[in-house]
Design an enzyme around this catalytic site. Sequence first.
Site, PDB file in Angstrom:
ATOM      1  CD  GLU A   1      -2.887   0.739   2.471  1.00 28.45           C
ATOM      2  OE1 GLU A   1      -3.940   0.124   2.208  1.00 28.45           O
ATOM      3  OE2 GLU A   1      -2.575   1.075   3.628  1.00 28.45           O
TER       4      GLU A   1
ATOM      5  N   PRO B   1      -9.711   5.980   2.085  1.00 30.71           N
ATOM      6  CG  PRO B   1      -8.246   7.807   1.851  1.00 30.71           C
ATOM      7  CD  PRO B   1      -8.827   6.870   2.882  1.00 30.71           C
ATOM      8  CE  LYS B   2      -7.747   0.347   3.117  1.00 37.16           C
ATOM      9  NZ  LYS B   2      -6.317   0.118   3.165  1.00 37.16           N
ATOM     10  CE  LYS B   3      -9.034   6.286  -7.477  1.00 30.40           C
ATOM     11  NZ  LYS B   3      -8.961   7.576  -8.218  1.00 30.40           N
TER      12      LYS B   3
END
Length: 250
Positions: free
Chosen positions: A77, A115-117
């Site tokens: 990440e 706010p993960k993409k």
Amino acid sequence: MNIDEVKERAFAMPVCNPAYPRPPYRFYNREYIVIKYRTDPDALREVVPEPLEIVEPVVNYEFIRMPDSTGFGDYTETGQVIPVRFNGVAGGFVHSMYLDDDAPIAGGREIWGFPKKLAKPSIAHESDVIVGKLHYGSALCALGSMGYKHVILDHEPVLAAMQQPNFMLKVVPHVDCTPRICELVRYYLEDIELKGAWSGPAALDLYPHALADVARLPVREVISATHFIADLTLGLGEVVHDYLADQQQA
């Protein structure tokens, strides 16, 4: 399913085959490379929501390697955390996160509002340097490097920083695309076992991209870099501000 069964299963989607298991989530040998840099104050003011307060025009750019985590597996990440204050207490606002694993993307967004993409971050140990990258498709969006374990750090300041609260802006739309949930969420890392911490020289470049806009908070000066490894549990969140409360009471 009867109505009670629906409610009992309703902790994740799809209800009959959830994208992630129930928490808690424990992480082992989680490796951080955090590059602290100075940015533009106006750029920060555009992305940090009230009632959070900006401490100084600084951003922590994080590359994180998760080789072993319960429920979420093995993934990498990267993203940006902005130092803030809430009611006088120091913490971090999680502005952006990019990772390569579906389960923590779904769980992180649905439970906490991270706010993960989906993207392609990476961390590599290359001889005497650690190199972190973020690719979105074929495009390079971030490139960070840090000298490998140049200075051993005292654990106490690193541990104190990890124990600070973190904040996210959780948004869930209604079926008509108006906001159904719009909340400021706070969470803590728990049961932290810090195994080692080091500092070293670092460099960071961010590149403009339409959908991975890490360069929105541009690098003006690299201040410091920290590399540390820890076991920890990701604590569940709590709502500290409901942006729709006044609207609901009206």
